[in-house]
Enzyme design. Sequence first.
Site, short mmCIF file in Angstrom:
data_model
loop_
_atom_site.label_atom_id
_atom_site.label_comp_id
_atom_site.label_asym_id
_atom_site.label_seq_id
_atom_site.Cartn_x
_atom_site.Cartn_y
_atom_site.Cartn_z
N HIS A 147 57.27 48.19 37.42
CA HIS A 147 56.71 48.84 36.33
C HIS A 147 56.82 50.32 36.26
CE1 HIS A 147 53.42 45.10 36.13
NE2 HIS A 147 54.78 44.58 35.97
N GLU A 157 51.17 47.96 42.03
CA GLU A 157 50.04 48.01 41.20
C GLU A 157 49.15 48.54 42.42
OE1 GLU A 157 48.75 45.16 38.69
OE2 GLU A 157 50.83 44.63 38.19
N GLU A 200 51.68 49.97 32.72
CA GLU A 200 50.28 49.54 32.54
C GLU A 200 49.27 50.73 32.38
OE1 GLU A 200 49.39 46.60 35.61
OE2 GLU A 200 50.77 45.18 34.32
N ASP A 236 48.37 44.94 43.88
CA ASP A 236 49.12 43.89 43.65
C ASP A 236 50.39 44.43 44.26
OD1 ASP A 236 51.03 42.06 42.75
OD2 ASP A 236 50.53 42.28 40.61
N GLU A 281 46.88 41.06 45.85
CA GLU A 281 47.54 40.13 45.04
C GLU A 281 49.05 40.04 45.51
OE1 GLU A 281 47.09 40.87 40.69
OE2 GLU A 281 48.93 39.67 40.30
N ASP A 308 49.53 35.22 42.14
CA ASP A 308 49.90 35.32 40.80
C ASP A 308 51.55 34.56 40.50
OD1 ASP A 308 50.82 36.07 38.40
OD2 ASP A 308 51.39 38.45 38.84
N HIS A 361 45.84 40.80 32.02
CA HIS A 361 46.93 41.02 31.20
C HIS A 361 48.40 40.89 31.60
CE1 HIS A 361 47.23 45.34 33.08
NE2 HIS A 361 47.17 44.55 34.08
N LYS A 384 41.77 41.85 35.11
CA LYS A 384 42.74 42.86 35.45
C LYS A 384 43.38 43.08 34.22
CE LYS A 384 47.07 42.90 37.58
NZ LYS A 384 48.02 42.35 38.63
O1 2PG Z 1 52.31 41.19 38.26
C1 2PG Z 1 51.51 41.18 37.36
O2 2PG Z 1 50.26 40.88 37.97
C2 2PG Z 1 51.56 41.78 35.86
C3 2PG Z 1 50.41 42.27 35.34
O3 2PG Z 1 49.96 43.32 36.11
O4 2PG Z 1 52.75 42.16 35.74
P1 2PG Z 1 53.76 41.22 35.08
O5 2PG Z 1 53.26 41.08 33.48
O6 2PG Z 1 54.91 42.29 34.76
O7 2PG Z 1 54.09 40.03 35.41
MG MG Z 2 51.00 40.19 39.80
#
Ligand code: 2PG
Ligand code: MG
Length: 414
Positions: A147, A157, A200, A236, A281, A308, A361, A384
């Site tokens: 990101h 993150e 983000e 994350d 995460e 995730d 998101h 989130k």
């Molecule tokens: O990894 C994540 O959790 C997301 C959102 O923060 O990223 P992405 O939408 O790029 O998968």
């Molecule tokens: Mg993630």
Amino acid sequence: MVSIIEDVQVRKILDSRGNPTIEVDVITWNSKGRAAAPSGASTGSYEVVPYPKGGIDEVVSEMEDLIASELIGMDAEDLVTIDEVLKEVDGTDNLSAIGGNTTVAISMAVAKAAAASYNMPLYKYIGGNLVNELPFPLGNMMNGGAHAGINAPDIQEFLVVPVGATNISDAVFANASVHKRLKELIQSKDSNFTGGKGDEGGWVPNISNDAALEIQARACEEVGDELGIEIRPSLDIAASELWNAAEQKYIYAQDGIKRDTGDQIDFVKDIIDTYNMFYVEDPFDESDFGGFSQLTAKVGDKCLICGDDLFVTNKELLAKGIEMKAANAIIIKPNQIGSLSETYATVKLAKENNIVPVVSHRSGETTDETIAHLAVGFSSPLIKTGAIGGERIAKLNELIRIEEELPNPTMNKF
Ligand SMILES: O=C(O)[C@@H](CO)OP(=O)(O)O
Ligand SMILES: [Mg+2]
């Protein structure tokens, strides 16, 4: 039967990264539901495919009529059947023919149209009249990895949660204050800091992962003390992005360090202990249920370990995770699975097994505010959705409005 679908319209709009995304209007005789799909940058391998080969243009030019003709005359209230029809129209296992972003935008727009037919907000349509809990916002403070640009930390993150907030308004403003404080703290470490932000809205500092962890903790403490609200750091790691399968190592390029799975367990556990992390995460690669299980066994009593890329909002993968005790939280992103009814089924399974659902998101977003309603409607303890930036505050400000509407609002519990 007030919510019979009369038309479905599909268009191409911009997302927050300047990429095209899909927006859908579902029209009933007395209402309209509108929803747009987000998009990921660090996507899980088992997510549904977002668009057919020809992209959104193919959906708009060739599929709109086909989809509309299937859905016109159906009742928007019957979301499960509508989602099944969309899957049948697609005909593939991974929604690659019409795209999971197409189906999810339709699915969410259908639910919004059904709610609007009854003059009800979506959260109430989903959660019922007695719903009264607001989620704690996981706010994005600093960005790294996929990101952010080069020289950023490897951890994707750096997040915070104002766990001591007693209402959503205090909670989102607490996060915004930490975000501001972090800018000053980064500047004090890096005189060349330009104020650049990631996808983000988190700052992108040119500092080591350790330095970022330190100032994240300091900002939580300082702002928490000033506001009288406990604020806890979270992460994350998005470790699938760091995993090198050939080397069987996690590559931390910014720090020049490689870690095998055992090292990674020790590294993450140490971070959790040192910084009293509230939530971590994707600490391991998406295929490593075993690594998740080991970490959760060690720290799951004091920290949320969230999957995730591991679960991709998929009920079957979550069931495997439950069996293996791999995690105690799951990210919920409707476009990973392609429909709202399947998203709901995954949330239900999570709750039945004391797994915390975290409505989320994506890194590419629009001003669509649907996930704010889902978080309240699902009684999700956490959402989130960033801390600042137009597409992020669209959700946060909607939560403030929802709180104002509720007769007895309260923050959710863990
Ligand atoms: O990894 C994540 O959790 C997301 C959102 O923060 O990223 P992405 O939408 O790029 O998968
Ligand atoms: Mg993630």
